[in-house]
Design a protein around this motif. Structure first.
Motif, short mmCIF file in Angstrom:
data_model
loop_
_atom_site.label_atom_id
_atom_site.label_comp_id
_atom_site.label_asym_id
_atom_site.label_seq_id
_atom_site.Cartn_x
_atom_site.Cartn_y
_atom_site.Cartn_z
N ASP A 18 0.86 -1.19 0.00
CA ASP A 18 0.00 0.00 0.00
C ASP A 18 0.89 1.24 0.00
OD1 ASP A 18 -1.66 2.18 0.63
OD2 ASP A 18 -2.87 1.03 2.06
N THR A 19 1.24 1.72 -1.17
CA THR A 19 2.21 2.81 -1.31
C THR A 19 1.75 4.10 -0.64
OG1 THR A 19 1.34 3.31 -3.50
CG2 THR A 19 3.27 1.89 -3.40
N GLU A 20 0.45 4.34 -0.64
CA GLU A 20 -0.07 5.55 0.01
C GLU A 20 0.15 5.48 1.53
OE1 GLU A 20 -4.36 7.72 0.51
OE2 GLU A 20 -3.87 6.89 -1.47
N LEU A 21 -0.14 4.32 2.12
CA LEU A 21 0.08 4.14 3.55
C LEU A 21 1.56 4.28 3.89
CD1 LEU A 21 -0.94 3.38 6.41
CD2 LEU A 21 -0.50 0.99 5.76
N ILE A 22 2.41 3.62 3.12
CA ILE A 22 3.85 3.66 3.39
C ILE A 22 4.36 5.10 3.31
CG2 ILE A 22 6.12 2.83 2.63
CD1 ILE A 22 4.03 0.71 3.89
N ALA A 23 3.92 5.84 2.31
CA ALA A 23 4.36 7.23 2.14
C ALA A 23 3.83 8.14 3.25
CB ALA A 23 3.91 7.75 0.78
N SER A 24 2.77 7.74 3.95
CA SER A 24 2.18 8.58 4.99
C SER A 24 2.95 8.51 6.31
CB SER A 24 0.72 8.19 5.23
OG SER A 24 0.64 6.96 5.95
N LEU A 25 3.85 7.55 6.46
CA LEU A 25 4.58 7.41 7.72
C LEU A 25 5.58 8.55 7.88
CD1 LEU A 25 5.21 5.69 10.25
CD2 LEU A 25 7.00 4.59 8.88
N PRO A 26 5.47 9.33 8.95
CA PRO A 26 6.47 10.39 9.15
C PRO A 26 7.82 9.74 9.48
CG PRO A 26 4.90 10.33 10.99
CD PRO A 26 4.46 9.30 9.99
N LEU A 27 8.87 10.21 8.81
CA LEU A 27 10.21 9.67 9.03
C LEU A 27 11.05 10.68 9.79
CD1 LEU A 27 10.80 8.07 5.52
CD2 LEU A 27 9.99 6.96 7.61
#
Length: 177
Positions: free
Chosen positions: A31-40
């Motif tokens: 789920d690329t959208e979920l992965i991209a939403s994680l603050p790093l």
């Protein structure tokens, strides 16, 4: 959309298997959208709790370059994890360890296992699996999805010097939530 109602008698809770946890982690990692939403964070790991299958506990974790977990196990929980972005290395012990009542163990030769888990790769593991997970990249974050059942009752942390494994700390859910 209306969901059908279920009586409590028709609901059964079946513990998810290691394979089901791994399948969930794979689907979630895709789920690329979920992965991209994680603050790093450039300094430390970040995480978001997810709803796992069948009452399991799940986490989306961001790993800055050069970070890792240290040696640990998940006590009585089975689990799975999948790298969603970047690359993670898992060092694990291929040995059955006593579950409780020890502080120091001398490990046999040949128990070390190493896996490189690139994006989309993962693994499932059983109870009392001792391992460490590392992002050895010097430039790039990694992101992974983890799932455990039953939800983690504790995590045991170890130090390791050569073939000596020493129990250092026992953490409970209130320590990391």
């Amino acid at each position: 959309m209306s969901l059908p109602s279920l009586s409590s008698a028709s609901i059964s809770t079946v513990a998810p298997t290691q394979a089901e946890l791994l399948d969930f982690a794979r689907r979630t990692a895709a789920d690329t959208e979920l992965i991209a939403s994680l603050p790093l964070d450039p300094e430390g790991r970040t995480w978001v709790r997810l709803a796992g299958p069948g009452g399991s506990e799940a986490w989306l974790i961001g790993w800055p370059p050069g970070t890792g977990t240290g040696w640990h196990d998940h006590a009585d929980s089975v689990g799975a994890f999948v790298t969603a972005a970047g690359e993670l290395k898992e060092n694990a012990l291929a040995a059955r360890l006593p579950t409780d009542g020890w502080k120091t163990l001398e490990l046999s030769d040949g128990v070390d296992r190493e896996r490189l888990l690139t994006s989309g790769k993962g693994r499932a593991f059983g109870r009392h699996h001792v391992h460490e997970v590392l992002n050895e990249s010097r430039e790039r974050h990694a992101v992974s999805v983890h799932a455990y059942y039953p939800p983690l009752p504790r995590i045991r942390r170890y130090s390791r010097t050569g073939q000596t494994l020493r129990l250092e700390q026992v953490e409970r859910p209130q320590d990391w939530q």
